[in-house]
Every structure is written in C-alpha cells, then in structure tokens.
Design a protein around this motif. Sequence first.
Motif, PDB file in Angstrom:
ATOM      1  N   ASP A 103     -19.728  -3.985 -10.264  1.00 44.51           N
ATOM      2  CA  ASP A 103     -19.365  -5.399 -10.193  1.00 44.51           C
ATOM      3  C   ASP A 103     -17.952  -5.620  -9.651  1.00 44.51           C
ATOM      4  O   ASP A 103     -17.524  -6.768  -9.512  1.00 44.51           O
ATOM      5  CB  ASP A 103     -19.480  -6.049 -11.569  1.00 44.51           C
ATOM      6  CG  ASP A 103     -20.906  -6.049 -12.097  1.00 44.51           C
ATOM      7  OD1 ASP A 103     -21.843  -6.080 -11.264  1.00 44.51           O
ATOM      8  OD2 ASP A 103     -21.093  -5.998 -13.335  1.00 44.51           O
ATOM      9  N   GLN A 104     -17.249  -4.550  -9.364  1.00 43.66           N
ATOM     10  CA  GLN A 104     -15.856  -4.685  -8.916  1.00 43.66           C
ATOM     11  C   GLN A 104     -15.793  -5.145  -7.468  1.00 43.66           C
ATOM     12  O   GLN A 104     -16.473  -4.592  -6.603  1.00 43.66           O
ATOM     13  CB  GLN A 104     -15.121  -3.358  -9.085  1.00 43.66           C
ATOM     14  CG  GLN A 104     -13.650  -3.400  -8.681  1.00 43.66           C
ATOM     15  CD  GLN A 104     -12.840  -2.358  -9.399  1.00 43.66           C
ATOM     16  OE1 GLN A 104     -12.664  -2.442 -10.605  1.00 43.66           O
ATOM     17  NE2 GLN A 104     -12.354  -1.361  -8.683  1.00 43.66           N
ATOM     18  N   ARG A 105     -14.957  -6.122  -7.192  1.00 45.42           N
ATOM     19  CA  ARG A 105     -14.799  -6.644  -5.839  1.00 45.42           C
ATOM     20  C   ARG A 105     -13.395  -6.428  -5.279  1.00 45.42           C
ATOM     21  O   ARG A 105     -13.218  -6.336  -4.070  1.00 45.42           O
ATOM     22  CB  ARG A 105     -15.116  -8.153  -5.812  1.00 45.42           C
ATOM     23  CG  ARG A 105     -16.547  -8.481  -6.195  1.00 45.42           C
ATOM     24  CD  ARG A 105     -17.528  -7.988  -5.137  1.00 45.42           C
ATOM     25  NE  ARG A 105     -18.917  -8.228  -5.515  1.00 45.42           N
ATOM     26  CZ  ARG A 105     -19.688  -7.353  -6.138  1.00 45.42           C
ATOM     27  NH1 ARG A 105     -19.195  -6.160  -6.464  1.00 45.42           N
ATOM     28  NH2 ARG A 105     -20.934  -7.631  -6.446  1.00 45.42           N
TER      29      ARG A 105
ATOM     30  N   LEU B  62      -2.311  -2.531 -13.318  1.00 42.88           N
ATOM     31  CA  LEU B  62      -3.207  -3.273 -12.439  1.00 42.88           C
ATOM     32  C   LEU B  62      -3.030  -4.782 -12.587  1.00 42.88           C
ATOM     33  O   LEU B  62      -2.783  -5.281 -13.684  1.00 42.88           O
ATOM     34  CB  LEU B  62      -4.664  -2.921 -12.751  1.00 42.88           C
ATOM     35  CG  LEU B  62      -5.128  -1.492 -12.460  1.00 42.88           C
ATOM     36  CD1 LEU B  62      -6.581  -1.324 -12.885  1.00 42.88           C
ATOM     37  CD2 LEU B  62      -4.964  -1.150 -10.990  1.00 42.88           C
ATOM     38  N   PHE B  63      -3.209  -5.488 -11.451  1.00 44.75           N
ATOM     39  CA  PHE B  63      -3.309  -6.945 -11.456  1.00 44.75           C
ATOM     40  C   PHE B  63      -4.770  -7.380 -11.451  1.00 44.75           C
ATOM     41  O   PHE B  63      -5.139  -8.384 -12.057  1.00 44.75           O
ATOM     42  CB  PHE B  63      -2.619  -7.540 -10.226  1.00 44.75           C
ATOM     43  CG  PHE B  63      -1.183  -7.134 -10.057  1.00 44.75           C
ATOM     44  CD1 PHE B  63      -0.307  -7.144 -11.127  1.00 44.75           C
ATOM     45  CD2 PHE B  63      -0.697  -6.744  -8.814  1.00 44.75           C
ATOM     46  CE1 PHE B  63       1.018  -6.770 -10.975  1.00 44.75           C
ATOM     47  CE2 PHE B  63       0.624  -6.376  -8.643  1.00 44.75           C
ATOM     48  CZ  PHE B  63       1.482  -6.390  -9.722  1.00 44.75           C
ATOM     49  N   GLU B  64      -5.621  -6.646 -10.713  1.00 45.57           N
ATOM     50  CA  GLU B  64      -7.051  -6.937 -10.617  1.00 45.57           C
ATOM     51  C   GLU B  64      -7.810  -5.623 -10.504  1.00 45.57           C
ATOM     52  O   GLU B  64      -7.320  -4.655  -9.922  1.00 45.57           O
ATOM     53  CB  GLU B  64      -7.364  -7.787  -9.382  1.00 45.57           C
ATOM     54  CG  GLU B  64      -6.718  -9.154  -9.342  1.00 45.57           C
ATOM     55  CD  GLU B  64      -7.017  -9.868  -8.034  1.00 45.57           C
ATOM     56  OE1 GLU B  64      -8.102 -10.474  -7.922  1.00 45.57           O
ATOM     57  OE2 GLU B  64      -6.162  -9.811  -7.130  1.00 45.57           O
ATOM     58  N   GLY B  65      -9.044  -5.608 -11.038  1.00 44.38           N
ATOM     59  CA  GLY B  65      -9.911  -4.456 -10.881  1.00 44.38           C
ATOM     60  C   GLY B  65      -9.821  -3.479 -12.035  1.00 44.38           C
ATOM     61  O   GLY B  65      -9.160  -3.730 -13.053  1.00 44.38           O
ATOM     62  N   SER B  66     -10.500  -2.334 -11.862  1.00 42.25           N
ATOM     63  CA  SER B  66     -10.542  -1.284 -12.879  1.00 42.25           C
ATOM     64  C   SER B  66     -10.444   0.070 -12.204  1.00 42.25           C
ATOM     65  O   SER B  66     -10.905   0.248 -11.071  1.00 42.25           O
ATOM     66  CB  SER B  66     -11.861  -1.348 -13.670  1.00 42.25           C
ATOM     67  OG  SER B  66     -12.024  -2.596 -14.307  1.00 42.25           O
TER      68      SER B  66
ATOM     69  N   ASP C 142     -10.455  -5.448  -0.613  1.00 40.45           N
ATOM     70  CA  ASP C 142     -11.890  -5.665  -0.744  1.00 40.45           C
ATOM     71  C   ASP C 142     -12.545  -4.303  -0.957  1.00 40.45           C
ATOM     72  O   ASP C 142     -12.638  -3.487  -0.035  1.00 40.45           O
ATOM     73  CB  ASP C 142     -12.424  -6.338   0.522  1.00 40.45           C
ATOM     74  CG  ASP C 142     -13.914  -6.668   0.432  1.00 40.45           C
ATOM     75  OD1 ASP C 142     -14.621  -6.056  -0.391  1.00 40.45           O
ATOM     76  OD2 ASP C 142     -14.374  -7.533   1.192  1.00 40.45           O
ATOM     77  N   VAL C 143     -12.981  -4.050  -2.176  1.00 41.54           N
ATOM     78  CA  VAL C 143     -13.516  -2.743  -2.522  1.00 41.54           C
ATOM     79  C   VAL C 143     -14.796  -2.446  -1.743  1.00 41.54           C
ATOM     80  O   VAL C 143     -15.037  -1.316  -1.306  1.00 41.54           O
ATOM     81  CB  VAL C 143     -13.767  -2.661  -4.040  1.00 41.54           C
ATOM     82  CG1 VAL C 143     -14.486  -1.381  -4.411  1.00 41.54           C
ATOM     83  CG2 VAL C 143     -12.446  -2.754  -4.793  1.00 41.54           C
ATOM     84  N   ALA C 144     -15.627  -3.470  -1.524  1.00 38.82           N
ATOM     85  CA  ALA C 144     -16.876  -3.259  -0.796  1.00 38.82           C
ATOM     86  C   ALA C 144     -16.614  -2.838   0.639  1.00 38.82           C
ATOM     87  O   ALA C 144     -17.327  -2.008   1.201  1.00 38.82           O
ATOM     88  CB  ALA C 144     -17.722  -4.523  -0.830  1.00 38.82           C
ATOM     89  N   ALA C 145     -15.577  -3.392   1.265  1.00 40.09           N
ATOM     90  CA  ALA C 145     -15.285  -3.087   2.661  1.00 40.09           C
ATOM     91  C   ALA C 145     -14.554  -1.766   2.823  1.00 40.09           C
ATOM     92  O   ALA C 145     -14.788  -1.027   3.780  1.00 40.09           O
ATOM     93  CB  ALA C 145     -14.459  -4.225   3.277  1.00 40.09           C
ATOM     94  N   LYS C 146     -13.650  -1.447   1.904  1.00 39.69           N
ATOM     95  CA  LYS C 146     -12.790  -0.273   2.071  1.00 39.69           C
ATOM     96  C   LYS C 146     -13.154   0.892   1.164  1.00 39.69           C
ATOM     97  O   LYS C 146     -12.585   1.975   1.290  1.00 39.69           O
ATOM     98  CB  LYS C 146     -11.330  -0.667   1.843  1.00 39.69           C
ATOM     99  CG  LYS C 146     -10.796  -1.638   2.892  1.00 39.69           C
ATOM    100  CD  LYS C 146      -9.291  -1.802   2.781  1.00 39.69           C
ATOM    101  CE  LYS C 146      -8.735  -2.668   3.891  1.00 39.69           C
ATOM    102  NZ  LYS C 146      -7.271  -2.791   3.824  1.00 39.69           N
ATOM    103  N   GLY C 147     -14.060   0.665   0.237  1.00 40.61           N
ATOM    104  CA  GLY C 147     -14.498   1.771  -0.605  1.00 40.61           C
ATOM    105  C   GLY C 147     -13.722   1.951  -1.884  1.00 40.61           C
ATOM    106  O   GLY C 147     -14.121   2.736  -2.747  1.00 40.61           O
ATOM    107  N   GLY C 148     -12.598   1.256  -2.020  1.00 40.67           N
ATOM    108  CA  GLY C 148     -11.821   1.360  -3.243  1.00 40.67           C
ATOM    109  C   GLY C 148     -11.043   2.659  -3.333  1.00 40.67           C
ATOM    110  O   GLY C 148     -10.756   3.320  -2.340  1.00 40.67           O
ATOM    111  N   MET C 149     -10.717   3.048  -4.543  1.00 36.15           N
ATOM    112  CA  MET C 149      -9.903   4.232  -4.810  1.00 36.15           C
ATOM    113  C   MET C 149     -10.790   5.360  -5.313  1.00 36.15           C
ATOM    114  O   MET C 149     -11.504   5.205  -6.301  1.00 36.15           O
ATOM    115  CB  MET C 149      -8.835   3.897  -5.858  1.00 36.15           C
ATOM    116  CG  MET C 149      -7.942   5.059  -6.253  1.00 36.15           C
ATOM    117  SD  MET C 149      -6.897   4.654  -7.685  1.00 36.15           S
ATOM    118  CE  MET C 149      -5.908   3.320  -7.039  1.00 36.15           C
TER     119      MET C 149
END
Length: 350
Positions: free
Chosen positions: A138-140, A94-98, A71-78
């Motif tokens: 918009d990435q989740r 990648l399987f999901e995301g950008s 969850d990018v919103a919760a963990k901040g992503g990469m």
Amino acid sequence: MTNLEARPREQVCEAGAPADAAAPDGAVELVEPREVPLGGPRAMTVRRTLPHRDRSLVGPFCFLDHYGPDDVAAKGGMDVAPHPHTGLQTVTWLFEGSVLHQDALGSVRTIRPGQLNLMTSGRGISHSEEGTPARFPDQRTLHGVQLWTALPEDRRHGDADFEHLSEVPTLDLDGTRVQVFMGTVGTATSPARAYTPAVAAQLDVPPRTELELPVDPAFEHAVLTDAGDLTVAGTRVEPAWLGYLAPGRTTISLRSGEEPVRAVLIGGTPFPEQILMWWNFVGRTHEEVVAARAEWQRVVAALPGGGAAPDDLDGTTAAAVQRFGTVPGYDGGPLPAPDLPNVRLRPRRR
C-alpha cells in the motif's frame, strides 16, 4: 542506509571553529546539497549536505541524506541489501512511508513517521533496509532523512546495539510542533542514546510564524529545510539546503512564509576527534578503513546468496563474520564494497 556511490571518496572530517571563536550573532553558513543517485537508473536520488567540502561535521553528525518524496511505484523504493558499518550510529527518521530494518543482532523493525531507528555499529555490524512495493503493497511515497553520528574513541570499538522508539517526545512552542528524536529541546528530552552531546528534532512551523527556538549555546547547530519558505537567523534556507550556525546562541530565530514549513534541526558540541569516512566506514586512518573493507569482502565471498553463515569457515573468514554478522531475514546476498581509491588521502585543514 548505506552509501551506494560506486566511487565513494575518502573524507577527512573535523569540526569547524571552536566554541570560543564563534559570535552569538554570527552569520548563517549555507551548505548546498549535491544529488547522489543510489544505484541504477530507477534508483532513488538523495540530496546530500554532509559531508561537504565546506562543512564536515555538525556536532557528531557526519552524514546527512535527504530523500523524497519519491513515487515508490515508479522508482521501486528503497531496497538495500545487507551492508556493513563501523564507528558510527545510523539515525533513521521518516516524513512519509515505511522502511523495514533487519540487522545482524536479530533486530526486525518497521519504522514509520514519528518513530526512530537508531543503530550503533560499534566495531562492526551489518543490516538491510527495505521500503519497496513488494514489502509494503500500500506504500506510495517514501520521504525522510538518514543521519550518521560519529562514535568517539571510547565507544567505537565496542559492541553493536539497536534502539527503536515507537514515539518520541513532542512539544508545542508557540504553535510550532517539535518532535525531539535525539537530545533535548526545551522541556522535551529523547531517551535515545547518544555518546557525545547531540540534538535532533523535526520542526513543523505554521505559516507566517516567528519563533525563538531555545538551544544549547555550547552546541553548533544546523537546520535542514524540507518544505516551505524558511528564514533562519535572518537568512533564507532553501528546501534541501542546510543552514549552519556556530556555537554561542541561546535561541535560533525561525520565520516561515505563506506556507507551512517542515525542517530538521541537528547539533551538538563540536566533535573533538578527526575522523576518516569511506563508504560505510567511519575510522581514523586509511589503514583501518582498508582492513575493514577486506574483512567485509570476506563476508561477501562466504555468503554470496545470503542466509546464515556455514559452520566450516576458515578462521580469518569466521572472524570477519563474527565482526559484521549476517542478516538471514533478507532475501539475497550482502552488498560488495566498492573499489578503494588509488591514492591515499591527506587531511584537509581549515
């Protein structure tokens, strides 16, 4: 992706049994993942199967991190600041995301599912990676694999390079979708450049399917299960685990359960050279890694806030910047290297 461990160990990596010692119907060797947190308390945690104490390499592949779905919103992503690499290729799938890739060659590329980023470090390069809500509002979710291949002696001292494939060859094998991002599977061959014989592909297997996947008998292979109930050559490979198969097979038997399976196939001819890995460096000796770290730290000291290199650098620092380059498009300074271990590693023999 960088290895963000605070205390990375040196790893001596060498190929397993040679091809002529492997039986075509040999057992599947299961490699258990270990969880590695990349950064602070909100950081992404990856599941690492290569390198492993029981398996150093699969063909030229010397590193495999499997991450997400996060969850990018919760963990901040990469968000990985500019960092160096030597002696390897980074293979991003990648399987999901950008993820936005920027490097010292001036490459600026957003990678999405079904696309390939392939960076060849040669003797040295630096790059950054961003897959955050700030970069992609918009990435989740972020979900994928990061692989490294070791470069052979005749290529590892050469120039850096970067390739982006906006699409990869895809084929249908009895209902299984195979996206080939390196090497060849069946009639599909990726144009991505490899410096020793290698293969990598995403496998999407429908429920209740049995498949004989054609492979090169000169290659050793491994299958990483991302999702679903997958049996490889008669052995169940749990999600996030890696199932290794020695050379000698012309096909790999795959069987799915009641749910769809997503998996990644990697492989290649057993890598002929012993390598030494520490942090983001792949070399051959302890001294070589120590020297690469010292040069990178000169870059970090010269560019604490990032940006382009100034013109008044001393000769030694200028040489270090020339080796690894800079990533002016990233908002921030480069990532310092961790402290070196206090002991010199002795090779582990099988």
